[in-house]
Design a protein around this motif. Structure first.
Motif, PDB file in Angstrom:
ATOM      1  N   ARG A   1      23.381 -32.758 -17.248  1.00  0.00           N
ATOM      2  CA  ARG A   1      22.400 -32.770 -16.037  1.00  0.00           C
ATOM      3  C   ARG A   1      22.428 -34.174 -15.352  1.00  0.00           C
ATOM      4  N   ALA A   2      22.498 -35.365 -16.127  1.00  0.00           N
ATOM      5  CA  ALA A   2      22.540 -36.511 -15.697  1.00  0.00           C
ATOM      6  C   ALA A   2      23.798 -36.853 -15.006  1.00  0.00           C
ATOM      7  N   ILE A   3      24.867 -36.165 -15.521  1.00  0.00           N
ATOM      8  CA  ILE A   3      26.035 -36.496 -14.892  1.00  0.00           C
ATOM      9  C   ILE A   3      26.187 -35.904 -13.341  1.00  0.00           C
ATOM     10  N   ALA A   4      25.812 -34.618 -13.370  1.00  0.00           N
ATOM     11  CA  ALA A   4      25.822 -34.067 -11.981  1.00  0.00           C
ATOM     12  C   ALA A   4      24.778 -34.592 -10.900  1.00  0.00           C
ATOM     13  N   VAL A   5      23.632 -35.165 -11.696  1.00  0.00           N
ATOM     14  CA  VAL A   5      22.792 -35.630 -10.520  1.00  0.00           C
ATOM     15  C   VAL A   5      23.371 -36.942 -10.194  1.00  0.00           C
TER      16      VAL A   5
ATOM     17  N   LYS B   1      25.342 -39.901  -5.512  1.00  0.00           N
ATOM     18  CA  LYS B   1      26.475 -40.960  -5.158  1.00  0.00           C
ATOM     19  C   LYS B   1      27.032 -40.372  -3.878  1.00  0.00           C
ATOM     20  N   ALA B   2      27.339 -38.888  -3.732  1.00  0.00           N
ATOM     21  CA  ALA B   2      27.880 -38.234  -2.513  1.00  0.00           C
ATOM     22  C   ALA B   2      26.781 -38.104  -1.406  1.00  0.00           C
ATOM     23  N   GLY B   3      25.734 -38.489  -1.533  1.00  0.00           N
ATOM     24  CA  GLY B   3      24.532 -38.451  -0.662  1.00  0.00           C
ATOM     25  C   GLY B   3      24.263 -36.858  -0.255  1.00  0.00           C
ATOM     26  N   ILE B   4      24.438 -36.147  -1.381  1.00  0.00           N
ATOM     27  CA  ILE B   4      24.102 -34.703  -1.205  1.00  0.00           C
ATOM     28  C   ILE B   4      22.657 -34.384  -1.637  1.00  0.00           C
ATOM     29  N   ALA B   5      21.940 -34.059  -0.812  1.00  0.00           N
ATOM     30  CA  ALA B   5      20.453 -33.486  -1.348  1.00  0.00           C
ATOM     31  C   ALA B   5      20.464 -32.356  -2.277  1.00  0.00           C
TER      32      ALA B   5
END
Length: 214
Positions: A191-195, A200-204
């Protein structure tokens, strides 16, 4: 032809290791020091390793001798049980498994463990990698199968993770809506990796499903 260990020779090795003396080992066996020395030489030749360091003052095990010691004790114990007809002692193993490792591969793993010892009682705990690692460090678990996180080293690598994004074929994200996520609850490392990747990509994003375990 496969080499065979002689029980009497292994017993002589154990006495030399425990008594730290060829003379006392010979007395315990009711034989001569030369006979005990010959047994040890034959054992070392068979194993291809030097097991004992001999000096006028003391007898000490080499690193190879120390490594062989536990196996020698186990062999003699099994030999004695076979002669007495005694059942082997019950064994137990407490195993911690990460949520992400508790997949279809778990069943054949348990089968292999059972095949190693029919007297093995296996206690399995499934949880987050970090929690399993902490329990192992605290001596609460005998072994763990976890995701390696951070710079920690040690253990044996069993497999490598391949991460990706998964969604239903019918999934379509409405314009302007945050990306819905299905995750495990913190402190899940995946979960931490995905978040981090989304931030980082600026995706809400927002969590629409939070699981507590497998």
């Amino acid at each position: 032809m496969t080499a065979t260990l002689d029980i009497a020779t292994v017993q002589a090795f154990l006495l030399v290791a425990d008594l730290q003396s060829f003379t006392r080992a010979a007395e315990a066996l009711g034989t001569t020091q030369a006979a005990v020395s010959l047994k040890l030489q034959r054992l070392e030749t068979l194993l291809g390793k030097r097991l004992v360091e001999r000096s006028p003052r003391a007898v000490r095990l080499t690193s190879d001798g120390a490594a062989f010691l536990d196996r020698a004790r186990a062999l003699i114990a099994a030999h004695d049980r076979a002669l007495s007809g005694e059942a082997p002692p019950a064994q137990s193993l407490s195993l911690g498994i990460s949520d992400h490792a508790a997949g279809p591969e778990l069943v054949p793993l348990l089968e292999r463990l059972h095949a190693m010892s029919s007297n093995l009682t296996l206690a399995v705990t499934i949880g987050f990698s970090r929690e399993m690692q902490d329990a192992y460090d605290a001596g609460q678990l005998d072994a763990v199968i976890v995701r390696r996180e951070g710079s920690r080293r040690g253990g044996e690598k069993l497999a490598e993770d391949e991460f990706g994004w998964f969604a239903s074929r019918r999934f379509a994200l409405p314009k302007g809506e945050p990306l819905p996520l299905a995750t495990l609850a913190p402190p899940c490392g995946v979960r931490a990796i995905a978040v981090r990747a989304l931030d980082k990509a600026g995706i809400a994003w927002r969590e629409r499903f939070v699981g507590g375990g497998v």
